[in-house]
Design an enzyme around this catalytic site. Structure first.
Site, PDB file in Angstrom:
ATOM      1  N   GLY A 241       0.819  -1.203   0.000  1.00 30.13           N
ATOM      2  CA  GLY A 241       0.000   0.000   0.000  1.00 30.13           C
ATOM      3  C   GLY A 241       0.851   1.250   0.000  1.00 30.13           C
ATOM      4  O   GLY A 241       1.982   1.263  -0.497  1.00 30.13           O
ATOM      5  N   SER A 242       0.316   2.305   0.582  1.00 34.69           N
ATOM      6  CA  SER A 242       0.972   3.604   0.555  1.00 34.69           C
ATOM      7  C   SER A 242       2.180   3.652   1.488  1.00 34.69           C
ATOM      8  O   SER A 242       2.293   2.863   2.428  1.00 34.69           O
ATOM      9  CB  SER A 242      -0.020   4.693   0.976  1.00 34.69           C
ATOM     10  OG  SER A 242      -0.354   4.545   2.344  1.00 34.69           O
ATOM     11  N   ARG A 243       3.059   4.606   1.215  1.00 37.71           N
ATOM     12  CA  ARG A 243       4.219   4.778   2.088  1.00 37.71           C
ATOM     13  C   ARG A 243       3.776   5.191   3.488  1.00 37.71           C
ATOM     14  O   ARG A 243       4.302   4.668   4.477  1.00 37.71           O
ATOM     15  CB  ARG A 243       5.175   5.827   1.515  1.00 37.71           C
ATOM     16  CG  ARG A 243       6.491   5.894   2.292  1.00 37.71           C
ATOM     17  CD  ARG A 243       7.390   7.049   1.884  1.00 37.71           C
ATOM     18  NE  ARG A 243       7.768   7.018   0.490  1.00 37.71           N
ATOM     19  CZ  ARG A 243       8.867   7.626   0.003  1.00 37.71           C
ATOM     20  NH1 ARG A 243       9.683   8.266   0.826  1.00 37.71           N
ATOM     21  NH2 ARG A 243       9.131   7.597  -1.277  1.00 37.71           N
ATOM     22  N   GLY A 245       0.962   4.513   5.033  1.00 39.54           N
ATOM     23  CA  GLY A 245       0.389   3.362   5.725  1.00 39.54           C
ATOM     24  C   GLY A 245       1.439   2.370   6.160  1.00 39.54           C
ATOM     25  O   GLY A 245       1.415   1.858   7.296  1.00 39.54           O
ATOM     26  N   GLY A 246       2.379   2.083   5.284  1.00 42.17           N
ATOM     27  CA  GLY A 246       3.443   1.138   5.630  1.00 42.17           C
ATOM     28  C   GLY A 246       4.313   1.641   6.763  1.00 42.17           C
ATOM     29  O   GLY A 246       4.687   0.885   7.664  1.00 42.17           O
ATOM     30  N   GLU A 265       5.494  -3.336   1.100  1.00 40.52           N
ATOM     31  CA  GLU A 265       5.764  -2.800  -0.236  1.00 40.52           C
ATOM     32  C   GLU A 265       5.036  -1.468  -0.321  1.00 40.52           C
ATOM     33  O   GLU A 265       3.823  -1.410  -0.146  1.00 40.52           O
ATOM     34  CB  GLU A 265       5.263  -3.759  -1.313  1.00 40.52           C
ATOM     35  CG  GLU A 265       5.530  -3.251  -2.710  1.00 40.52           C
ATOM     36  CD  GLU A 265       4.649  -3.911  -3.746  1.00 40.52           C
ATOM     37  OE1 GLU A 265       4.063  -3.184  -4.564  1.00 40.52           O
ATOM     38  OE2 GLU A 265       4.526  -5.153  -3.708  1.00 40.52           O
ATOM     39  N   CYS A 302       2.095  -1.322  -9.093  1.00 43.62           N
ATOM     40  CA  CYS A 302       3.270  -0.870  -8.347  1.00 43.62           C
ATOM     41  C   CYS A 302       4.518  -0.870  -9.214  1.00 43.62           C
ATOM     42  O   CYS A 302       5.530  -0.274  -8.835  1.00 43.62           O
ATOM     43  CB  CYS A 302       3.471  -1.732  -7.107  1.00 43.62           C
ATOM     44  SG  CYS A 302       3.314  -3.486  -7.404  1.00 43.62           S
ATOM     45  N   GLU A 393       6.043   9.105  -6.062  1.00 41.93           N
ATOM     46  CA  GLU A 393       5.214   8.190  -6.839  1.00 41.93           C
ATOM     47  C   GLU A 393       3.860   8.824  -7.133  1.00 41.93           C
ATOM     48  O   GLU A 393       3.223   9.416  -6.256  1.00 41.93           O
ATOM     49  CB  GLU A 393       5.001   6.879  -6.071  1.00 41.93           C
ATOM     50  CG  GLU A 393       4.137   5.884  -6.830  1.00 41.93           C
ATOM     51  CD  GLU A 393       3.826   4.631  -6.013  1.00 41.93           C
ATOM     52  OE1 GLU A 393       3.660   3.564  -6.617  1.00 41.93           O
ATOM     53  OE2 GLU A 393       3.739   4.749  -4.774  1.00 41.93           O
TER      54      GLU A 393
END
Length: 530
Positions: A241-243, A245-246, A265, A302, A393
């Site tokens: 998912g999103s940066r 969220g990660g 990821e 991605c 991104e």
């Protein structure tokens, strides 16, 4: 099959008591029934308790039993038939053909992990036999195998409602390793998640496994996710998912009294290098391949080619002109969710307003909601190096072409990049010397290097690496696609001077599983099971 709007905690269908989510048909903006009420800390506790209770029995299931379980999941998913495809199409706007292919990939990877489990290579059995007469000191009998980490929390992805969701690669690899799994369903496709969750729960029951091997939770926001990652019984996390969220999950995992690995990821722009001879000989073909890859699935991959790097000159001008013509003819496409569409619009607007980049081409405008117009921008290498925001991104069909004055500037641009999932080289024989000089840098930057191909389309196989240095992933040593993904959820244990009767089956002297062991420093020949 009736959708209930409930969570699955073990074999129990349980209604949540927090704010509800609904699937949204992005092609119409219509809300879909049923509503899925979110879980609470109590539901997380119940799921984690069941997973912990299931761990010791599940992790010692025979290789055949575990492989048959994975195959049963695949068969149960296939048995859902058109109901699954229709619901996934309604929740994502993806085509029937795309979803049929994704279902095939999901079931294929489950069966590949079944093959991997049966082969037993992942156990990595090593034996150093006792040497009681060795001088100056004797050596004990030492044996090593890999064991599962423990229960794993998996977070479904928005862009692959089947292959990276409830029964996707993270779940399949964790189950293959012997880890119970608790999935937090993605809010973009709750009904699809329930259907697949029901299929997985049926496989658990059919294979007579402990019910805590699998649970499925819902929740809006991050309450359920953070509670899962913070629970001491969870021993690893899989996330796509999103940066933001990660990183939130990574911070929660590191703040625990016992930190745990998070395999996240998160972000990649997947640079494509166009070398001079390749551009000179086939600029039109390269433009066609690039636009096809860029606009595939509205760019919601991605591995989408979000950055092109090349030396400026007439051949690059020809490539940009061809790309412009193709983009201007490209139709708008429905994106997965209103939220993803809004984020895409915000990103392309920010690029449009950035004085260091200019628009080369915009795709056709759509006539419905949440429709992505493809965008291509151009910038100079010096401007790219001066503005970190230009390598952010953009999730969707947008890409930035970086024009470089000379080879050293190309190298500077590559060195400036963050970690990536992929890097692609388009080259002819005359370009090999220049490409060879850049390979060490590219190896440091990306997990998969391609020559004369396009990064979209990730093969599920033994050799695939779908990972890379931060922020592409939170752990560059691993892959989330391919059979090597099982290694993320294992750790080694050494057994010293154990009587044979007490050893795990995989380590017994007679090698009853017929594994290819490392015995006293020598790899044994493969043995056929009797």
């Amino acid at each position: 099959m009736t959708l209930t709007g409930h969570m699955l905690i073990g074999q129990h269908s349980i209604a949540g008591n927090r704010e509800a989510i609904r699937g949204i048909n992005p092609a119409t903006d219509a809300a879909l029934e049923p509503a899925y009420a979110g879980g609470s800390a109590e539901h997380v506790e119940q799921a984690c308790a069941l997973a912990w209770a299931a761990l010791d029995r599940y992790r010692e299931t025979s290789l055949d039993t575990r492989a048959e379980f994975l195959e049963s999941i695949a068969s149960e998913i296939e048995a859902l038939g058109d109901e699954l495809i229709d619901r996934a199409a309604a929740e994502t706007g993806l085509s029937r053909a795309r979803l049929l292919g994704e279902r095939g990939r999901t079931c294929q990877q489950l069966r590949q992990f079944a093959r991997t489990v049966r082969a037993g290579e992942w156990l990595d059995v090593r034996v150093d036999t006792a040497q009681p007469q060795r001088q100056p000191l004797p050596r004990s009998d030492l044996r090593q195998r890999q064991v599962p980490l423990g229960p794993v929390a998996v977070f479904g992805a928005s862009n692959f409602p089947l292959a990276f969701s409830v029964a996707g690669g993270d779940t399949a690899s964790a189950l293959a390793a012997g880890c119970p799994v608790i999935v937090k369903a993605h809010g973009a496709h709750p009904g699809t998640s329930e259907l697949v969750g029901q299929a997985l729960a049926r496989a658990v029951k059919a294979c007579d496994l402990p019910q805590g091997v699998f649970s499925l939770l819902y929740g809006s926001g991050r309450e359920v996710g953070i509670a899962l990652v913070s629970d001491p019984r969870i021993k690893a996390v899989g996330f796509t998912g999103s940066r933001s969220g990660g990183l939130a999950l990574l911070q929660a995992a590191q703040a625990r009294p016992e930190p745990i690995p998070v395999y996240a990821e998160m972000s990649s722009i997947n640079p494509v290098l166009l070398f001079p001879a390749a551009l000179h000989h086939r600029a039109q073909a390269l433009a066609e391949g690039f636009v096809s890859s860029l606009t595939l699935g509205a760019g919601q991959f991605c591995t989408n080619p979000g950055l092109v790097i090349a030396r400026k000159g007439p051949t690059l001008d020809g490539f940009v002109a061809a790309v412009t013509e193709l983009i201007q003819r490209s139709p708008a496409q429905t994106m997965l969710t209103p939220g993803i569409f809004n984020a895409y619009e915000a990103s392309v607007n920010a690029l449009s307003e950035n004085a260091r980049a200019h628009i080369a081409a915009v795709g056709q405008r759509g006539d419905g909601p949440n429709q992505c117009q493809a965008h291509v921008f151009v910038t100079e290498a010096a401007d790219f190096l001066a503005d970190q925001s230009l390598q952010a991104e953009v999730f969707g069909a947008a890409s930035l072409i970086v024009q470089c004055s000379h080879d050293d500037e190309i190298r500077q641009v590559i060195e400036h990049l963050e970690g990536q999932l992929t890097a692609t080289l388009h080259l002819d024989d005359e370009d090999l010397k220049q490409a060879h000089a850049l390979l060490p840098t590219l190896e440091r930057k990306a997990g998969r290097l391609l020559v004369n191909g396009w990064p979209t389309g990730v093969e599920v196989c033994d050799t695939m690496v779908h990972g890379g240095p931060f922020p592409a992933t939170s752990d560059a040593r691993t892959t989330s696609v391919g059979t090597a993904a099982i290694l993320r959820f294992l750790r080694p244990v050494c057994y010293q001077d154990f009587p044979d009767s007490l050893l795990p089956t995989a380590l017994k002297q007679a090698n009853p599983l017929h594994l290819r062991r490392l015995l006293d420093g020598q790899r044994e020949a493969a043995k056929n099971a009797q």
